[in-house]
Design an enzyme around this catalytic site. Structure first.
Site, PDB file in Angstrom:
ATOM      1  N   HIS A 107       0.851  -1.194   0.000  1.00 58.22           N
ATOM      2  CA  HIS A 107       0.000   0.000   0.000  1.00 58.22           C
ATOM      3  C   HIS A 107       0.885   1.241   0.000  1.00 58.22           C
ATOM      4  O   HIS A 107       2.111   1.146   0.137  1.00 58.22           O
ATOM      5  CB  HIS A 107      -0.975  -0.013   1.177  1.00 58.22           C
ATOM      6  CG  HIS A 107      -0.359   0.049   2.541  1.00 58.22           C
ATOM      7  ND1 HIS A 107       0.481  -0.930   3.042  1.00 58.22           N
ATOM      8  CD2 HIS A 107      -0.452   0.975   3.531  1.00 58.22           C
ATOM      9  CE1 HIS A 107       0.853  -0.612   4.272  1.00 58.22           C
ATOM     10  NE2 HIS A 107       0.315   0.539   4.583  1.00 58.22           N
ATOM     11  N   HIS A 117       1.191   3.883   2.018  1.00 63.04           N
ATOM     12  CA  HIS A 117       1.646   4.606   3.210  1.00 63.04           C
ATOM     13  C   HIS A 117       3.174   4.670   3.187  1.00 63.04           C
ATOM     14  O   HIS A 117       3.857   3.714   2.781  1.00 63.04           O
ATOM     15  CB  HIS A 117       1.145   3.916   4.485  1.00 63.04           C
ATOM     16  CG  HIS A 117      -0.277   4.268   4.812  1.00 63.04           C
ATOM     17  ND1 HIS A 117      -1.059   3.530   5.674  1.00 63.04           N
ATOM     18  CD2 HIS A 117      -1.061   5.290   4.395  1.00 63.04           C
ATOM     19  CE1 HIS A 117      -2.261   4.084   5.783  1.00 63.04           C
ATOM     20  NE2 HIS A 117      -2.292   5.146   5.006  1.00 63.04           N
ATOM     21  N   ASP A 171       5.681   4.451   5.210  1.00 66.83           N
ATOM     22  CA  ASP A 171       6.600   3.485   5.841  1.00 66.83           C
ATOM     23  C   ASP A 171       6.675   2.163   5.078  1.00 66.83           C
ATOM     24  O   ASP A 171       7.379   1.246   5.491  1.00 66.83           O
ATOM     25  CB  ASP A 171       6.239   3.254   7.319  1.00 66.83           C
ATOM     26  CG  ASP A 171       4.812   2.784   7.546  1.00 66.83           C
ATOM     27  OD1 ASP A 171       3.954   3.039   6.682  1.00 66.83           O
ATOM     28  OD2 ASP A 171       4.547   2.176   8.592  1.00 66.83           O
ATOM     29  N   HIS A 193      -7.312  -2.028   5.497  1.00 62.35           N
ATOM     30  CA  HIS A 193      -6.506  -0.997   6.153  1.00 62.35           C
ATOM     31  C   HIS A 193      -7.137   0.361   5.831  1.00 62.35           C
ATOM     32  O   HIS A 193      -8.211   0.426   5.234  1.00 62.35           O
ATOM     33  CB  HIS A 193      -5.054  -1.117   5.674  1.00 62.35           C
ATOM     34  CG  HIS A 193      -4.080  -0.291   6.459  1.00 62.35           C
ATOM     35  ND1 HIS A 193      -4.101  -0.217   7.833  1.00 62.35           N
ATOM     36  CD2 HIS A 193      -3.051   0.498   6.053  1.00 62.35           C
ATOM     37  CE1 HIS A 193      -3.126   0.587   8.233  1.00 62.35           C
ATOM     38  NE2 HIS A 193      -2.481   1.033   7.167  1.00 62.35           N
ATOM     39  N   HIS A 237       6.075  -5.196  12.249  1.00 65.69           N
ATOM     40  CA  HIS A 237       5.376  -3.902  12.198  1.00 65.69           C
ATOM     41  C   HIS A 237       5.031  -3.418  13.604  1.00 65.69           C
ATOM     42  O   HIS A 237       3.952  -2.907  13.870  1.00 65.69           O
ATOM     43  CB  HIS A 237       4.108  -3.998  11.333  1.00 65.69           C
ATOM     44  CG  HIS A 237       3.644  -2.665  10.810  1.00 65.69           C
ATOM     45  ND1 HIS A 237       2.680  -1.916  11.439  1.00 65.69           N
ATOM     46  CD2 HIS A 237       4.035  -1.939   9.733  1.00 65.69           C
ATOM     47  CE1 HIS A 237       2.474  -0.788  10.759  1.00 65.69           C
ATOM     48  NE2 HIS A 237       3.305  -0.794   9.715  1.00 65.69           N
TER      49      HIS A 237
END
Length: 307
Positions: free
Chosen positions: A65, A67, A69, A145, A273
Site C-alpha cells: 500500500h 503509506h 513506511d 486498512h 510492524h
C-alpha cells in the site's frame, strides 16, 4: 536453491518512522530462483547493502500500500539502479497510483531510468494472480486498512519427481528417458518393457509457500487464502493492552495475528510492524504463543529459512 527451502530476509519490520536502530517495513524473499523485494520503506537500499543482497537479482518489487513506511524507499532504490547502470527490466506491482507516485519524483529530479521500469497497478478487491512463471505463482491477499492494501501469497509450483538412478539403470531404461521420468511419465525400457513411473521415481518435495500480510485490521476473511501456508508474516502493531487502538487505526495485535495463524493452520508465524511505543518486542512473542505455538519474532537483519 533447490526445491526444499525458501528464505526471508527482514530488512525492516517496525511501524511508522525510521529510527537510528530500526527500519520500516521491507523484506526480501528468495523462492526457487527468484529474489523478490516486498515493500520498500525508507532506508531499504542501505539495508540491502548491509545484508549483502545483490541489487541486480531483484526483478520484481511488490508494494502492499502507499503509506510512507512501506514505499518511501522505492524512488531512491529505482534511482540507484540507474546509477549502477542496470539494463534489465524492473517490475513494480502495487496499488493504483504507484506509477504516478514514482514517475513524478523521477520527472521533477530529471532522473529517468536507463532501464525499462514496468508498473503493474492493482485495484481489485478480490484475490488475483499477479505473477506466474514455471516455478512460482504470486497472488494478492486483499487486506482491510485505511487505504487500499494487499498482502501477497508466494507459492512454489510442484517440482519434478526425484529419479531413483539405481532403480532406473537396473530396469535398463535409457538415460534419454530420464527427463520424461522426472515429469511423471511411464517409459519403455530397452528390453521393450513398460516401466511404471512410481517404480523408479519418488514424489517431489512438497511445495513451500509464504504469505505476507502487511497492515490490516484483524480479518478472518483472509484465512481461506492463506490456508496451511509454510510461513505467514502478519503485522502485529500493538499488544493487547493497546487493543483499543488497533481497530480505529486498522491494525492488529500480536494475539490477533496468532489467531489468524491458528485458524489458517500455518507452519510458522512471523511477527512484525511493531509500534515504536514499545521498548521490549519480546512481549509480542509472549502474547502470540498463548494462542499459536510456532512464533518467530521478526527483527531487522534477520534471516528466516523455511523448509
Amino acid at each position: 536453491m533447490g526445491n526444499s527451502q525458501l528464505k526471508i530476509t527482514i530488512l525492516g519490520c517496525y511501524a511508522a518512522t525510521p529510527r537510528s536502530f530500526t527500519n520500516p517495513t521491507s523484506q526480501v524473499l528468495e523462492i526457487k530462483s527468484n529474489l523478490f523485494l516486498i515493500d520498500c520503506g525508507e532506508g531499504t537500499q542501505v539495508a540491502l547493502r548491509k545484508n549483502k543482497i545483490k541489487f541486480s537479482r531483484i526483478k520484481h518489487v511488490f508494494i502492499s500500500h502507499l503509506h510512507g513506511d512501506h514505499v518511501f524507499g522505492l524512488v531512491g532504490l529505482v534511482s540507484t539502479f540507474s546509477l549502477l547502470n542496470r539494463e534489465t527490466e524492473l517490475h513494480i506491482h502495487g496499488p493504483k497510483g504507484i506509477k504516478k507516485f514514482i514517475t513524478v519524483q523521477l520527472q521533477l529530479s530529471g532522473a529517468w531510468t536507463k532501464y525499462p521500469l514496468i508498473f503493474h497497478e492493482l485495484s481489485s478487491k478480490h484475490s488475483e494472480v499477479v505473477l506466474e512463471d514455471e516455478e512460482v505463482t504470486v497472488s494478492t491477499i486483499p487486506l482491510k486498512h485505511r487505504v487500499y492494501t494487499n498482502g501477497f501469497l508466494f507459492q512454489e509450483k510442484l517440482g519434478d519427481r526425484k529419479l531413483l538412478l539405481d532403480e532406473a539403470q537396473q530396469k535398463n531404461i535409457h538415460y534419454t528417458l530420464f527427463k520424461s521420468l522426472k515429469k511423471g511419465k511411464d517409459v519403455t525400457s530397452e528390453d521393450g518393457i513398460l516401466i511404471k513411473n512410481d517404480l523408479v521415481t519418488e514424489d517431489p518435495a512438497a511445495p513451500l509457500s509464504y504469505a505476507f500480510c502487511s497492515d490490516t485490521v484483524y480479518d478472518p476473511e483472509i484465512v481461506p487464502l492463506i490456508q496451511e501456508v509454510s510461513a505467514l508474516y502478519h503485522e502485529s502493531t500493538f499488544l493487547e493492552s493497546e487493543a483499543a487502538l488497533a481497530a480505529p487505526t486498522k491494525h492488529s495485535t500480536a494475539k490477533q495475528a496468532a489467531k489468524i495463524a491458528k485458524l489458517a493452520r500455518v507452519g510458522k508465524l512471523v511477527l512484525g510492524h511493531y509500534s515504536t511505543r514499545y521498548g521490549d518486542i519480546n512481549k509480542f512473542k509472549e502474547e502470540a504463543i498463548t494462542v499459536f505455538p510456532n512464533v518467530i519474532l521478526g527483527d531487522d537483519g534477520q534471516e528466516i529459512t523455511v523448509e
